[in-house]
Design an enzyme around this catalytic site. Sequence first.
Site, PDB file in Angstrom:
ATOM      1  N   GLU A 168      43.964  44.238  39.983  1.00  0.00           N
ATOM      2  CA  GLU A 168      45.209  43.697  40.557  1.00  0.00           C
ATOM      3  C   GLU A 168      44.980  42.697  41.685  1.00  0.00           C
ATOM      4  O   GLU A 168      45.455  42.897  42.820  1.00  0.00           O
ATOM      5  CB  GLU A 168      46.089  44.843  41.058  1.00  0.00           C
ATOM      6  CG  GLU A 168      46.473  45.835  39.985  1.00  0.00           C
ATOM      7  CD  GLU A 168      47.573  46.801  40.433  1.00  0.00           C
ATOM      8  OE1 GLU A 168      47.891  46.859  41.634  1.00  0.00           O
ATOM      9  OE2 GLU A 168      48.128  47.494  39.551  1.00  0.00           O
ATOM     10  N   GLU A 369      46.498  51.031  33.410  1.00  0.00           N
ATOM     11  CA  GLU A 369      47.264  51.970  34.251  1.00  0.00           C
ATOM     12  C   GLU A 369      48.710  51.974  33.784  1.00  0.00           C
ATOM     13  O   GLU A 369      49.280  50.921  33.484  1.00  0.00           O
ATOM     14  CB  GLU A 369      47.290  51.548  35.736  1.00  0.00           C
ATOM     15  CG  GLU A 369      46.034  51.769  36.507  1.00  0.00           C
ATOM     16  CD  GLU A 369      46.141  51.311  37.970  1.00  0.00           C
ATOM     17  OE1 GLU A 369      47.236  51.397  38.567  1.00  0.00           O
ATOM     18  OE2 GLU A 369      45.115  50.861  38.492  1.00  0.00           O
TER      19      GLU A 369
HETATM   20  C1  BG6 Z   1      48.278  50.223  41.146  1.00  0.00           C
HETATM   21  C2  BG6 Z   1      46.942  50.351  41.796  1.00  0.00           C
HETATM   22  O1  BG6 Z   1      48.962  49.231  41.839  1.00  0.00           O
HETATM   23  O2  BG6 Z   1      49.181  51.274  41.215  1.00  0.00           O
HETATM   24  C3  BG6 Z   1      46.622  51.742  42.326  1.00  0.00           C
HETATM   25  O3  BG6 Z   1      45.895  49.842  41.031  1.00  0.00           O
HETATM   26  C4  BG6 Z   1      47.860  52.416  42.833  1.00  0.00           C
HETATM   27  O4  BG6 Z   1      45.625  51.598  43.288  1.00  0.00           O
HETATM   28  C5  BG6 Z   1      48.852  52.554  41.682  1.00  0.00           C
HETATM   29  O5  BG6 Z   1      47.607  53.630  43.452  1.00  0.00           O
HETATM   30  C6  BG6 Z   1      50.152  53.264  42.028  1.00  0.00           C
HETATM   31  O6  BG6 Z   1      50.802  52.662  43.087  1.00  0.00           O
HETATM   32  P1  BG6 Z   1      51.064  53.427  44.440  1.00  0.00           P
HETATM   33  O7  BG6 Z   1      51.328  52.356  45.427  1.00  0.00           O
HETATM   34  O8  BG6 Z   1      52.245  54.308  44.217  1.00  0.00           O
HETATM   35  O9  BG6 Z   1      49.828  54.187  44.750  1.00  0.00           O
END
Ligand code: BG6
Length: 465
Positions: A168, A369
């Site tokens: 990201e 993800e």
């Molecule tokens: C993504 C990232 O943006 O989302 C992670 O690669 C992150 O590092 C995940 O933890 C979930 O977002 P957040 O801000 O709720 O942790």
Amino acid sequence: MSEKYIFPENFWWGSATSGPQSEGRFNKKHKSVFDHWFDIEPEVFWGKVGPNIASNFYNSYKEDLAMLKDIGLNSFRTSIQWTRLIKDFETAELDEDGVRFYNDLIDECIKNGMTPVIVLHHFDLPIELYDKYGGWESKHVVDLFVKFAERAFQLFSDRVKHWITFNEPIVVIEGQYLYQFHYPKLVDGKKAVQVMFNLNLASSKAIKVFREMGCDKEGAKIGIVLNLTPSYPRSENDEDVKAAKFADDFFNNSFLDPAIKGSFPKNLIKVFQEDGVMFEFTKEEMEIIENNTIDILGVNYYQPRRIKVKESKYDESKGWMPDKYFDNYEMPGRRMNPYRGWEIYPESIYDIAINIKDNYNNIPWYISENGMGVEGEEKYINADGIVEDNYRIEFFQEHLKYLYKGIEEGSNCFGYHTWTPIDCWSWMNAYKNRYGYIALDLETQKKTIKKSGQWIKEVSKNNGF
Ligand code: BG6
């Protein structure tokens, strides 16, 4: 859509975390920007919980990876922390304990039958490189990153066959240079645009070294992980559509195009030039980007972006911001995850799949993800002590159905990773929202499989549901 969803052969059923969010700072000799930020301003982190212990993965990786195997995962992504592997950033001299840790972790992963996917940067720039050189604003830091990457390839590419340069990268720009959620919370559009170029350059330079070292000839692949947020205009009206196109170019295509096509979106460059914020680059650097595109793409998908033409007054005091060209649109009736404040819109996964197929050479890609962060999961613990996260199972199923539809129509997707295997540290939100298949008791570090963990085991076994 059909009622059974069976995925292509050898499909990846896995999950992702990152070094800074899972390991804890044990034995780490350097600080990342997040380590430093927590040290100087712990109160900005939810419950004043920082990355010091995180999910204790540094100490418990053996037990943790065995649990991941237990829930049927066949692949696992994490990141190597630059601040752990390297002792001297200028010479890329290695930290022996860092080498031992990542060697063991990779071996253990393979021993448990999981394909390791290794990232080199997950928001964790060493603070020294920010203080000394301005971090990603500096081309020298780009070259130091490449030295670190080279070390990692030398050490681990005999076993790691799937590499990711950056996770990201646009989030570094948004968090650190525009919207103030990464240290040091600048608001500086011109620097943001330079960093956009430098991160693309760093990725391509690392890919170049990877190929020069012959890692590709030994069957290894390299790519980037991008959080794609398809921009949907409020209406079909030209002005809304134009605003959405700009948002797509700035937030998605600014990395997607260089990574796959080797060039930046023309309209974006035109805006940067006209507005006097164009990045500095040389012809040689542009050629490196052109000639070193990725083999595989990881897509993090959480939420769409809804856009309308700029209607609010632009705040000139902030200098140049991409927000000059659009307003975010709060679509009435949108479905929200209230804990994270993100819209839930599974249809986007299909749109992403078709966009990659039609406009990006149908490159091999995977969902790197996808997940749902929920606060207060203790209230879903049943009599057997298991978190009954039915909402998460439904969330995954809905997204997988749209992914399936994209694959059925020919999109070249080879896997689905969720965020995250074991509840981990979420930056400023710390442990507020939990995402895992496995619950973490922060007090005791006890880890317990949730209902979604039992569910993914079946899905992985049946290669679908
Ligand atoms: C993504 C990232 O943006 O989302 C992670 O690669 C992150 O590092 C995940 O933890 C979930 O977002 P957040 O801000 O709720 O942790």
